[in-house]
Design an enzyme around this catalytic site. Sequence first.
Site, mmCIF file in Angstrom:
data_model
loop_
_atom_site.group_PDB
_atom_site.id
_atom_site.type_symbol
_atom_site.label_atom_id
_atom_site.label_comp_id
_atom_site.label_asym_id
_atom_site.label_seq_id
_atom_site.Cartn_x
_atom_site.Cartn_y
_atom_site.Cartn_z
ATOM 1 C CE LYS A 10 42.268 -9.147 -4.907
ATOM 2 N NZ LYS A 10 41.938 -10.557 -5.231
ATOM 3 C CG ASP A 141 41.494 -9.280 -0.350
ATOM 4 O OD1 ASP A 141 42.096 -10.109 0.362
ATOM 5 O OD2 ASP A 141 40.879 -9.592 -1.384
#
Length: 283
Positions: A10, A141
């Site tokens: 990401k 996350d």
Amino acid sequence: MRTQWPSPAKLNLFLYITGQRADGYHTLQTLFQFLDYGDTISIELRDDGDIRLLTPVEGVEHEDNLIVRAARLLMKTAADSGRLSTGSGANISIDKRLPMGGGLGGGSSNAATVLVALNHLWQCGLSMDELAEMGLTLGADVPVFVRGHAAFAEGVGEIFTPVDPPEKWYLVAHPGVSIPTPVIFKDPELPRNTPKRSIETLLKCEFSNDCEVIARKRFREVDVVLSWLLEYAPSRLTGTGACVFAEFDTESEARQVLEQAPEWLNGFVARGVNLSPLHRAML
């Protein structure tokens, strides 16, 4: 039978620190987007109830590895609710491409992929909301990787709103250092009072990262790589680093810059995608 599952990277397209709570946690606003690049996790089911990671990470104990912790957490949660068949286990291996301490979410992505994959393979039937809630206990996350869609996050990173930013091309570079997140968040010079703004306002503004000034000041390698990238395209830090990325409209533009990179620059080109490759593989 062995199955393979994507564990994508990401980027934080922007990251703003809006405050610090009494418990020490920082409040933030950030924009997550996935890359069509990452690790690959292979899983082979066992019938003896054991979890074995066949590719250990140097310096990380087996039971401390996020992959093993995710598998055991799912096993316990599903078993406690009567949704796990007796003897369910797995051999897990990983083809690791993402650097540790790079700000690309590698460990969190690995944990999320294991949760999603084993939920499917063991036929537990847990919802994505349930898996995301479990994932939050493993790392802030992890839920965004479980849910699998680009998202605007706020609070301490646990409040998500799905968004669809442009899917651009990126040259991602690793400066060759690992930056532990606490090093950045404990720095007294870290900006901690960026005004909160709406998603709509933020998406119209030029993106930046409040952690970048600290990473560049404390880690010369980050400053050198970022300075080089900025000669060619808008570039910034992802997460708390150490990786940095340059933004391009086309793949060819990104690859042309990578071809000009000095030998010491370790990087790759990937496209930003709003649907996680993990979830795309399950369609």
